[in-house]
Design a protein around this motif. Structure first.
Motif, PDB file in Angstrom:
ATOM      1  N   TYR A 197       0.642  -0.929  -0.001  1.00 35.32           N
ATOM      2  CA  TYR A 197       0.134   0.023  -0.040  1.00 35.32           C
ATOM      3  C   TYR A 197       0.858   1.248   0.004  1.00 35.32           C
ATOM      4  CZ  TYR A 197      -4.335  -2.512   0.720  1.00 35.32           C
ATOM      5  OH  TYR A 197      -5.305  -3.454   0.386  1.00 35.32           O
ATOM      6  N   ALA A 198       2.076   1.152   0.612  1.00 33.79           N
ATOM      7  CA  ALA A 198       2.845   2.561   0.893  1.00 33.79           C
ATOM      8  C   ALA A 198       3.426   2.516  -0.669  1.00 33.79           C
ATOM      9  CB  ALA A 198       3.883   2.139   1.716  1.00 33.79           C
ATOM     10  N   ALA A 199       3.709   1.644  -1.466  1.00 32.28           N
ATOM     11  CA  ALA A 199       4.189   1.535  -2.789  1.00 32.28           C
ATOM     12  C   ALA A 199       3.237   2.338  -3.580  1.00 32.28           C
ATOM     13  CB  ALA A 199       4.862   0.393  -3.114  1.00 32.28           C
ATOM     14  N   LEU A 200       2.100   1.678  -3.661  1.00 31.18           N
ATOM     15  CA  LEU A 200       0.752   2.304  -4.336  1.00 31.18           C
ATOM     16  C   LEU A 200       0.785   3.805  -3.954  1.00 31.18           C
ATOM     17  CD1 LEU A 200      -1.507   1.697  -6.022  1.00 31.18           C
ATOM     18  CD2 LEU A 200      -2.816   1.304  -3.992  1.00 31.18           C
ATOM     19  N   ALA A 201       1.013   4.244  -3.076  1.00 34.25           N
ATOM     20  CA  ALA A 201       0.811   5.807  -2.443  1.00 34.25           C
ATOM     21  C   ALA A 201       1.788   6.571  -3.443  1.00 34.25           C
ATOM     22  CB  ALA A 201       0.713   5.961  -1.133  1.00 34.25           C
ATOM     23  N   LEU A 202       3.016   6.012  -3.156  1.00 31.35           N
ATOM     24  CA  LEU A 202       4.168   6.494  -4.059  1.00 31.35           C
ATOM     25  C   LEU A 202       3.867   6.498  -5.604  1.00 31.35           C
ATOM     26  CD1 LEU A 202       7.307   5.394  -2.029  1.00 31.35           C
ATOM     27  CD2 LEU A 202       6.222   7.356  -1.991  1.00 31.35           C
ATOM     28  N   ALA A 203       3.427   5.398  -6.148  1.00 32.99           N
ATOM     29  CA  ALA A 203       3.073   5.305  -7.409  1.00 32.99           C
ATOM     30  C   ALA A 203       1.996   6.351  -8.015  1.00 32.99           C
ATOM     31  CB  ALA A 203       2.612   3.936  -7.873  1.00 32.99           C
ATOM     32  N   VAL A 204       0.952   6.477  -7.069  1.00 30.40           N
ATOM     33  CA  VAL A 204      -0.134   7.548  -7.158  1.00 30.40           C
ATOM     34  C   VAL A 204       0.461   8.985  -7.537  1.00 30.40           C
ATOM     35  CG1 VAL A 204      -2.223   8.627  -6.556  1.00 30.40           C
ATOM     36  CG2 VAL A 204      -1.930   6.084  -6.148  1.00 30.40           C
ATOM     37  N   ALA A 205       1.357   9.225  -6.363  1.00 30.88           N
ATOM     38  CA  ALA A 205       1.963  10.604  -6.364  1.00 30.88           C
ATOM     39  C   ALA A 205       2.879  10.764  -7.623  1.00 30.88           C
ATOM     40  CB  ALA A 205       2.801  10.575  -5.109  1.00 30.88           C
ATOM     41  N   ALA A 206       3.379   9.661  -7.888  1.00 36.31           N
ATOM     42  CA  ALA A 206       4.348   9.972  -9.405  1.00 36.31           C
ATOM     43  C   ALA A 206       3.590  10.227 -10.465  1.00 36.31           C
ATOM     44  CB  ALA A 206       5.310   8.771  -9.488  1.00 36.31           C
ATOM     45  N   GLY A 207       2.388   9.534 -10.754  1.00 44.36           N
ATOM     46  CA  GLY A 207       1.678   9.663 -11.771  1.00 44.36           C
ATOM     47  C   GLY A 207       0.902  10.946 -11.851  1.00 44.36           C
ATOM     48  N   SER A 208       0.544  11.478 -10.659  1.00 37.30           N
ATOM     49  CA  SER A 208      -0.208  12.526 -10.517  1.00 37.30           C
ATOM     50  C   SER A 208       0.731  13.760 -10.683  1.00 37.30           C
ATOM     51  CB  SER A 208      -0.835  12.827  -9.136  1.00 37.30           C
ATOM     52  OG  SER A 208      -1.831  11.853  -8.741  1.00 37.30           O
ATOM     53  N   LEU A 209       2.125  13.625 -10.436  1.00 37.02           N
ATOM     54  CA  LEU A 209       3.102  14.588 -10.788  1.00 37.02           C
ATOM     55  C   LEU A 209       3.349  14.480 -12.137  1.00 37.02           C
ATOM     56  CD1 LEU A 209       5.250  14.515  -7.308  1.00 37.02           C
ATOM     57  CD2 LEU A 209       3.945  16.325  -8.194  1.00 37.02           C
ATOM     58  N   GLY A 210       3.228  13.480 -13.047  1.00 38.05           N
ATOM     59  CA  GLY A 210       3.502  13.493 -14.224  1.00 38.05           C
ATOM     60  C   GLY A 210       2.553  14.032 -15.301  1.00 38.05           C
ATOM     61  N   LYS A 211       1.378  13.763 -15.196  1.00 37.28           N
ATOM     62  CA  LYS A 211       0.434  14.632 -16.046  1.00 37.28           C
ATOM     63  C   LYS A 211      -1.064  14.972 -15.158  1.00 37.28           C
ATOM     64  CE  LYS A 211      -0.081  13.908 -20.244  1.00 37.28           C
ATOM     65  NZ  LYS A 211       0.253  14.678 -21.304  1.00 37.28           N
ATOM     66  N   PHE A 212      -1.515  16.124 -15.513  1.00 37.96           N
ATOM     67  CA  PHE A 212      -2.555  16.592 -15.049  1.00 37.96           C
ATOM     68  C   PHE A 212      -3.970  15.544 -15.067  1.00 37.96           C
ATOM     69  CE2 PHE A 212      -0.701  21.038 -15.113  1.00 37.96           C
ATOM     70  CZ  PHE A 212      -0.490  21.056 -13.645  1.00 37.96           C
ATOM     71  N   SER A 213      -3.797  14.673 -16.100  1.00 41.51           N
ATOM     72  CA  SER A 213      -4.802  13.765 -16.561  1.00 41.51           C
ATOM     73  C   SER A 213      -4.925  12.536 -15.631  1.00 41.51           C
ATOM     74  CB  SER A 213      -4.705  13.306 -17.967  1.00 41.51           C
ATOM     75  OG  SER A 213      -3.625  12.841 -18.428  1.00 41.51           O
ATOM     76  N   PHE A 214      -3.824  12.308 -14.886  1.00 42.56           N
ATOM     77  CA  PHE A 214      -3.503  10.946 -14.312  1.00 42.56           C
ATOM     78  C   PHE A 214      -4.740  10.946 -12.941  1.00 42.56           C
ATOM     79  CE2 PHE A 214      -1.826   8.288 -10.802  1.00 42.56           C
ATOM     80  CZ  PHE A 214      -1.435   7.262 -11.722  1.00 42.56           C
ATOM     81  N   PRO A 215      -5.026  11.774 -12.392  1.00 43.03           N
ATOM     82  CA  PRO A 215      -5.902  11.630 -11.186  1.00 43.03           C
ATOM     83  C   PRO A 215      -7.259  11.065 -11.604  1.00 43.03           C
ATOM     84  CG  PRO A 215      -4.557  13.597 -10.684  1.00 43.03           C
ATOM     85  CD  PRO A 215      -4.251  13.077 -12.077  1.00 43.03           C
ATOM     86  N   PRO A 216      -7.856  11.724 -12.633  1.00 38.31           N
ATOM     87  CA  PRO A 216      -9.212  11.210 -13.092  1.00 38.31           C
ATOM     88  C   PRO A 216      -9.138   9.809 -13.695  1.00 38.31           C
ATOM     89  CG  PRO A 216      -8.670  12.863 -14.587  1.00 38.31           C
ATOM     90  CD  PRO A 216      -7.582  13.044 -13.413  1.00 38.31           C
ATOM     91  N   VAL A 217      -7.941   9.496 -14.297  1.00 41.50           N
ATOM     92  CA  VAL A 217      -7.856   8.045 -14.821  1.00 41.50           C
ATOM     93  C   VAL A 217      -7.866   7.117 -13.719  1.00 41.50           C
ATOM     94  CG1 VAL A 217      -5.992   6.679 -16.129  1.00 41.50           C
ATOM     95  CG2 VAL A 217      -6.716   8.825 -17.033  1.00 41.50           C
ATOM     96  N   LEU A 218      -6.852   7.505 -12.805  1.00 42.71           N
ATOM     97  CA  LEU A 218      -6.610   6.677 -11.477  1.00 42.71           C
ATOM     98  C   LEU A 218      -7.756   6.369 -10.813  1.00 42.71           C
ATOM     99  CD1 LEU A 218      -4.510   5.231  -9.955  1.00 42.71           C
ATOM    100  CD2 LEU A 218      -4.691   6.931  -8.325  1.00 42.71           C
ATOM    101  N   LEU A 219      -8.763   7.566 -10.429  1.00 42.66           N
ATOM    102  CA  LEU A 219      -9.897   7.312 -10.015  1.00 42.66           C
ATOM    103  C   LEU A 219     -10.945   6.333 -10.496  1.00 42.66           C
ATOM    104  CD1 LEU A 219     -10.559  10.921  -8.556  1.00 42.66           C
ATOM    105  CD2 LEU A 219      -9.772   8.865  -7.158  1.00 42.66           C
ATOM    106  N   ALA A 220     -10.961   6.491 -12.059  1.00 42.73           N
ATOM    107  CA  ALA A 220     -11.737   5.729 -12.870  1.00 42.73           C
ATOM    108  C   ALA A 220     -11.339   4.289 -12.496  1.00 42.73           C
ATOM    109  CB  ALA A 220     -11.439   5.924 -14.310  1.00 42.73           C
ATOM    110  N   LEU A 221     -10.126   3.954 -12.516  1.00 41.72           N
ATOM    111  CA  LEU A 221      -9.493   2.574 -12.142  1.00 41.72           C
ATOM    112  C   LEU A 221      -9.781   2.167 -10.786  1.00 41.72           C
ATOM    113  CD1 LEU A 221      -7.682   0.418 -13.246  1.00 41.72           C
ATOM    114  CD2 LEU A 221      -5.699   1.508 -12.092  1.00 41.72           C
ATOM    115  N   VAL A 222      -9.990   2.802  -9.915  1.00 37.89           N
ATOM    116  CA  VAL A 222     -10.499   2.364  -8.405  1.00 37.89           C
ATOM    117  C   VAL A 222     -11.668   2.157  -8.494  1.00 37.89           C
ATOM    118  CG1 VAL A 222     -10.634   3.367  -6.172  1.00 37.89           C
ATOM    119  CG2 VAL A 222      -8.362   3.982  -7.205  1.00 37.89           C
ATOM    120  N   ALA A 223     -12.803   3.244  -9.122  1.00 40.18           N
ATOM    121  CA  ALA A 223     -14.094   3.126  -9.053  1.00 40.18           C
ATOM    122  C   ALA A 223     -14.483   1.552  -9.940  1.00 40.18           C
ATOM    123  CB  ALA A 223     -14.644   4.230 -10.045  1.00 40.18           C
TER     124      ALA A 223
END
Length: 530
Positions: free
Chosen positions: A179-205
Motif C-alpha cells: 500500500y505504501a508503494a501504491l501511494a508513491l506510484a499514485v503521487a508519481a503519476g499525479s506529478l507526471g500528467k494532470f490527466s492522471f488523477p481522473p484516470v486513476l479514480l476511474a481505475l479505483v471506481a
C-alpha cells in the motif's frame, strides 16, 4: 518419411527459425531475463542516439531546459515530475542530451518490466505473460514514436502500470509495504500528467466489478494509499490553482484552439466519433494482429473454466476502459474539441492485459504464440533500425531535420566570436530548439526560451554575456524584429552596440544544408540576460 511428406529446404529453414524463436521465448519468459532484455534494448537505442544522431526532439529539448533547476510548475500544461527528473539527472551528468535520453529510455524500460510483472500476476502461463508484455511494441506510438518523442506521457503510463501491478499484487498479498508503494506510484503519476488523477479514480471506481478488488482498493488502507498519493502530489496543483486563469488558458490552447481538425467537424456526433477514431489509430497494429492470430482461441467452443484472477481482470479492466471511453467522450463534447490527438490515448497501454485475459484458461498455442511474439520482436528490431536510419534519411532531406543538426559546430563558432559564459535567449521554432542544444556544448550558460516563457532558471553564479539566437534560415526577419521590439530578458530592444551575425552548418548540398543560426551578442549582458 517419404518424398511426398519430406519438408522442402525452405520449410526446414522456417521450422528451425520457429524452433529458435520458441527456445528464445522460453528464456525471455523468466522475469530477470525479460528485464535484462528490456534494459539492453533501450541501451542500444541510447547508443544510437548518442553516437549516430546529434540533435534532439522538442520534448528532449524541453527536458534539457528544465534540467537547469527545480520549479513547482515548469509549464502549465503538465505537472513538474519530468522536469524534476531532468534537474536530478543534470546534477550527475551536467548539461547533456543524456539528461533526456536516460529519462526517456529508463521510463520505457520500466514500463515494459512493470507490464510483464502485472501480466505474471494475471497469467500462470509464462508464455502468455511474455506475449502480453511484448505487445507494447505493437503500439506505434510506444514502439516507434516514443523512441524520440513524448515524455510526460511516458511518466503517466509507467506510473499507471505500477499502480495496476501493485493493485493486482495487493489482491494476493495485501501488505503495508504494498500500500505504501501504491501511494508513491499514485503521487508519481499525479506529478507526471494532470490527466492522471481522473484516470486513476476511474481505475479505483471500476473495482466495483470484482468483490476482491473492492475489498482491496475500497478498504481503509486502499483509500488511504490513494489519498496519500494525491496529498503528496498536491503542491503543484495548489500552485496551479493560484494561477487558475493561466492554467485554464493553457488547457484550452492545447485541447481546443491549438488542435486543428483534419476534416470538417459538424456537430456532436462527429465529436463523439473522435474518440473511437483516435483510439483505433493508437492501437494499431497490435489489436488487428492479436485478433487475426488468436481468433481460433477467442471463438473456441468448449473452453475450460476461467481462473478467478483472469475473470477478475476481465471485469475490472473492461469496466475501466468503458469508463475511460465515457470520460473521453464527455470531455471532447463539453470542451468543443475538433481533434483528439492520438497520444492522449497512452492511457490505453494496459490493453494487452485485457486482451489476453479474454483468451481461454490454457497455455497459448505454441506456434501462434511464436508467430505473435516473433512479429512483436521484428517490429521492435525494425524500430531501432529506423531510429539509426534517420541519420541517413536526414542527410538527403534536411527540410525539417532536427536529429542531425551539427550543434557542436555551432557552439564552437560561437566560442570563436567570444561567447563562452552567460545567458542564451533562444527564439525557438518547431524544428530548431537552438538554446537547449547549444547549452550541451556551452556548459557555463543558462537558457531562456520563448517556447516555455514561464520557466526562468536561476541566475549564474558568475554572470557573463547575453546571446540571442534564432533559426535564420526559416525566420530571417528575427534580426530586424529584436532591433525594434522589446526582448523581455533585456528590458527593451537589442541595443545598438550588439554584434549581429550568422553561424553556418558544414558544407553540403545546396538544398540540404542544416539551418543557419542568427545571433546577436551583447557583451557584458543587459537586463537579466547576462
Amino acid at each position: 518419411m517419404n518424398a511426398a511428406t519430406e519438408p522442402t529446404p525452405s520449410q526446414s529453414r522456417l521450422r528451425r527459425l520457429a524452433g529458435g524463436i520458441d527456445s528464445l521465448l522460453d528464456r525471455l519468459a523468466e522475469p530477470r531475463a525479460f528485464a535484462a532484455a528490456a534494459l539492453g534494448y533501450y541501451a542500444i537505442a541510447f547508443l544510437i542516439r548518442t553516437l549516430l544522431l546529434t540533435g534532439s526532439s522538442g520534448d528532449e529539448a524541453q527536458l534539457m531546459l528544465y534540467g537547469q533547476g527545480f520549479a513547482w510548475i515548469y509549464d502549465f500544461g503538465n505537472p513538474p515530475m519530468a522536469g524534476w527528473m531532468a534537474a536530478a539527472v543534470e546534477t550527475l551528468t551536467g548539461p547533456s542530451i543524456a539528461v533526456a535520453l536516460l529519462i526517456r529510455y529508463g521510463l520505457l524500460a520500466a514500463f515494459l518490466i512493470l507490464l510483464h510483472a502485472a501480466a505474471r500476476e494475471v497469467f500462470t502461463d509464462r508464455r502468455t505473460a511474455l506475449a502480453a508484455a511484448l505487445s507494447a511494441f505493437g503500439f506505434w506510438f510506444f514502439g516507434w514514436e516514443a523512441l524520440r518523442n513524448y515524455m510526460d506521457s511516458l511518466v503517466l503510463i509507467t506510473a499507471l502500470m505500477a499502480c495496476i501491478w501493485l493493485m493486482l499484487r495487493l489482491t494476493r498479498a495485501p501488505t503495508a509495504g504494498g500500500y505504501a508503494a501504491l501511494a508513491l506510484a499514485v503521487a508519481a503519476g499525479s506529478l507526471g500528467k494532470f490527466s492522471f488523477p481522473p484516470v486513476l479514480l476511474a481505475l479505483v471506481a471500476a473495482a466495483v466489478a470484482s468483490p476482491l478488488m473492492r475489498e482491496t482498493l475500497w478498504s481503509r488502507r486502499g483509500l488511504a494509499a490513494v489519498g496519500t498519493g494525491f496529498v503528496l502530489a498536491s503542491p503543484p496543483y495548489v500552485y496551479a490553482l493560484f494561477h487558475l486563469e493561466r492554467w485554464i488558458e493553457t488547457a484550452n490552447d492545447r485541447l481546443v484552439t491549438g488542435a486543428l481538425a483534419e476534416g470538417e467537424i459538424a456537430g456532436t456526433v462527429d465529436r463523439v466519433l473522435l474518440v473511437p477514431d483516435s483510439l483505433l489509430n493508437f492501437v494499431l497494429p497490435v489489436l488487428p494482429l492479436f485478433v487475426v492470430l488468436f481468433l481460433p482461441d477467442l471463438v473456441r467452443l468448449g473452453r475450460p473454466p476461467v481462473a478467478m484472477v483472469r475473470r477478475r481482470t476481465r471485469r475490472w479492466l473492461g469496466l475501466w476502459f468503458a469508463v475511460l471511453w465515457l470520460l473521453f467522450t464527455v470531455t471532447v463534447v463539453a470542451a468543443g474539441m475538433v481533434k483528439l490527438r492520438e497520444h492522449y490515448m497512452f492511457v490505453a497501454m494496459p490493453l494487452p492485459l485485457l486482451l489476453f485475459a479474454l483468451l481461454p484458461e490454457a497455455p497459448l498455442h505454441r506456434w501462434r504464440s511464436v508467430a505473435y511474439c516473433g512479429v512483436m520482436g521484428a517490429v521492435a528490431a525494425a524500430a531501432l533500425v529506423a531510429l539509426g536510419g534517420q541519420a541517413a534519411v536526414e542527410a538527403f532531406d534536411c527540410s525539417k531535420c532536427r536529429m542531425t543538426v551539427p550543434w557542436r559546430g555551432y557552439a564552437e563558432q560561437l566560442r570563436e566570436i567570444g561567447f563562452e559564459r552567460g545567458t542564451i535567449v533562444s527564439y525557438d521554432s518547431p524544428y530548431t530548439d537552438a538554446g537547449a542544444n547549444l547549452r550541451r556544448y556551452l556548459p557555463n550558460t543558462r537558457l531562456v526560451t520563448n517556447k516555455r516563457p514561464h520557466y526562468v532558471p536561476p541566475p549564474l553564479d558568475l554572470p557573463g554575456d547575453c546571446l540571442v539566437v534564432w533559426n535564420d534560415s526559416r525566420y530571417p526577419g528575427t534580426a530586424d524584429h529584436i532591433r525594434t521590439q522589446p526582448v523581455p530578458q533585456i528590458g527593451g530592444p537589442v541595443p545598438e552596440g550588439a554584434r549581429f551575425g550568422r553561424v553556418e552548418g558544414p558544407p553540403g548540398r545546396a538544398d540540404n544544408r542544416a539551418p543557419a543560426l542568427g545571433y546577436a551578442l551583447i557583451e557584458a549582458g543587459a537586463g537579466t540576460c547576462r
